[in-house]
Design a protein around this motif. Sequence first.
Motif, short mmCIF file in Angstrom:
data_model
loop_
_atom_site.label_atom_id
_atom_site.label_comp_id
_atom_site.label_asym_id
_atom_site.label_seq_id
_atom_site.Cartn_x
_atom_site.Cartn_y
_atom_site.Cartn_z
N MET A 114 0.71 -1.19 0.04
CA MET A 114 0.10 -0.03 0.11
C MET A 114 0.97 1.17 -0.02
O MET A 114 0.39 2.41 -0.53
CB MET A 114 -0.80 0.15 1.25
CG MET A 114 -1.87 -1.04 1.28
SD MET A 114 -3.15 -1.40 -0.02
CE MET A 114 -4.25 0.03 0.35
N TYR A 127 -3.78 8.21 -5.08
CA TYR A 127 -4.46 7.14 -5.45
C TYR A 127 -5.91 7.17 -4.61
O TYR A 127 -6.17 7.56 -3.66
CB TYR A 127 -3.81 5.85 -4.60
CG TYR A 127 -2.66 5.36 -5.53
CD1 TYR A 127 -2.68 4.06 -6.20
CD2 TYR A 127 -1.34 5.87 -5.48
CE1 TYR A 127 -1.48 3.84 -6.77
CE2 TYR A 127 -0.27 5.57 -6.14
CZ TYR A 127 -0.27 4.44 -6.74
OH TYR A 127 0.63 3.72 -7.51
N GLY A 128 -6.84 6.61 -5.31
CA GLY A 128 -8.17 6.41 -4.85
C GLY A 128 -8.32 4.99 -4.17
O GLY A 128 -7.22 4.62 -3.83
N GLU A 129 -9.52 4.43 -4.20
CA GLU A 129 -9.82 2.94 -3.36
C GLU A 129 -8.99 1.98 -4.36
O GLU A 129 -9.07 1.99 -5.31
CB GLU A 129 -11.29 2.93 -3.46
CG GLU A 129 -11.52 1.66 -2.78
CD GLU A 129 -13.06 1.30 -2.89
OE1 GLU A 129 -13.49 0.28 -2.24
OE2 GLU A 129 -13.50 2.01 -3.71
N ALA A 130 -8.26 1.23 -3.37
CA ALA A 130 -7.50 0.04 -4.00
C ALA A 130 -8.62 -0.87 -4.41
O ALA A 130 -9.55 -1.08 -3.73
CB ALA A 130 -6.44 -0.59 -3.02
N HIS A 151 -14.02 4.60 -11.99
CA HIS A 151 -14.52 5.56 -11.14
C HIS A 151 -13.50 6.24 -10.49
O HIS A 151 -13.41 7.44 -10.56
CB HIS A 151 -15.32 4.80 -9.84
CG HIS A 151 -15.76 5.90 -9.00
ND1 HIS A 151 -17.02 6.42 -9.23
CD2 HIS A 151 -15.31 6.40 -7.75
CE1 HIS A 151 -17.34 7.36 -7.94
NE2 HIS A 151 -16.12 7.19 -7.29
N LEU A 157 -7.74 9.84 -10.18
CA LEU A 157 -7.09 9.40 -9.21
C LEU A 157 -6.41 7.76 -9.76
O LEU A 157 -7.16 7.18 -10.41
CB LEU A 157 -7.74 8.93 -8.00
CG LEU A 157 -8.32 9.92 -7.27
CD1 LEU A 157 -9.36 9.64 -6.19
CD2 LEU A 157 -7.15 11.09 -6.85
#
Lengths: 283, 283
Positions: A114, A127-130, A151, A157
């Motif tokens: 991460m 970064y957006g959601e992994a 998205h 992102l």
Amino acid sequence: MLYLVGLGLGDAKDITVKGLEVVKSANRVYLEAYTSILTVGLDTLEKFYGREVKLADRDTVEQDSDEILDGADIEDVALLVVGDPLGATTHTDLILRALEKKIPYKVIHNASIMNAIGCCGLQLYNYGEAVSIVFWEENWKPESFYDKICHNRKNGLHTLCLLDIKMKEQTTENLMKGRKIYEPPRFMTVNQASKQLLDIIQNRVKSECEKGELLKDTICVGVARVGSDAQQIVTSTLEKMVNVDLGGPLHSLVIPGNTHEIEVEMMKQFVIHSDVNLNSLIK
Amino acid sequence: MLYLVGLGLGDAKDITVKGLEVVKSANRVYLEAYTSILTVGLDTLEKFYGREVKLADRDTVEQDSDEILDGADIEDVALLVVGDPLGATTHTDLILRALEKKIPYKVIHNASIMNAIGCCGLQLYNYGEAVSIVFWEENWKPESFYDKICHNRKNGLHTLCLLDIKMKEQTTENLMKGRKIYEPPRFMTVNQASKQLLDIIQNRVKSECEKGELLKDTICVGVARVGSDAQQIVTSTLEKMVNVDLGGPLHSLVIPGNTHEIEVEMMKQFVIHSDVNLNSLIK
């Protein structure tokens, strides 16, 4: 005391000095062996630590945690976790069970994919959601990760795609018959992940391309064995990535959103195909 | 070789075994001292390493990088970075300048707040974009971080708020007169961050509350000195957080999105006000 000790991502020497002290002095040491792997095996770790380390599979950590927690109120027990111990709720759950038994705990953090994914040059704060890309099965081909990537991209992102790991799989037959026979571990490669994404792209042919949508020539970054001496990084198109050989596990895939010049400059270091051009990424 | 060595988040012993080997054998060692801080000072690090470490401020790393890179093609130079070396593009930029000079580089990863924030119990994979909350000035009160938090919440995602650090500030007068006199370092506390968020909430009074919007009784988690022995975590409402004393730097603030039961159970461990109830978080 229950210690959750992060091992980092590469080999035995990626443990912290603090973590190593705990390992050397603890009464019992377990290695959690199902959410990730190092580039070295249990033998190498035991040799480096100069002590015995017990393997703890999913059942031991999740169901039979009493074994791990036994006596941890009066002596020290360490659970070693590849990467950082608190990425997933698996280990939070173990902490909660320890607290129920009035066992104190301590976390010794380390690098995980991460944050170490910063190696590919894309800034972590963008970064957006992994997402997790799971192995498709004959009758189960989820596509939700694709929509999450789009998205993120729509919002400018980047997306870190964590690729599936199957550690103690049973065939349907063995499962039905209650036979504890396990298939060899499987680790999704960047090739397989790219292939699944391309399949989704093909399934969703549209007359017009929406903002953020993935295309077969979308630039992405494949990484393998991040943080180890054998680390490999390749920047290419999604389509070409299907045939890029990044070697052994673990692999991850990154799909950039909006990129800054300095991010693109760094990604350029990892281009291997002469006809892949990143200039389109700079706005 | 240019080594970028992550120091982790706590004290001298949070360096990895691999990182320590590099520090001991490198020809020159610099400590990057402006994007973050450890709970120990330069003296403690030098004592632990048994060698001299030079302080490198923003100017040295960003403009005068020639000093750091000088000779790194034939000898080993290490730049120590609190947390992980590749969180921000500052160090990516240094790598690019090294590559221009044909100097090879290696990154030794470590924990950073981006993954160690797992300590508050919220799953890392459910975080959206991280935000930076900056110190407001008399005529400059940006609110973009507020909108990003609401955007994450609307999508069910948690937000890590990184709080401002001012390391080598000059007063306008000193800046105008070209005097290199610097103000003492400032680190934004969870109190200050919560206060700024509450001010924004008050400014935006609306007849109806939108999905994801922050309110004064929104549950949040304040953390301080994550990864150190002096780590503190408090779960409370945004309004109450204004008066929670989390002690010395560094602080961060987490605003949860949708939460799972196990996440809430972990957050409950850190509740200090008897009238703060997390049951509303469980859907």
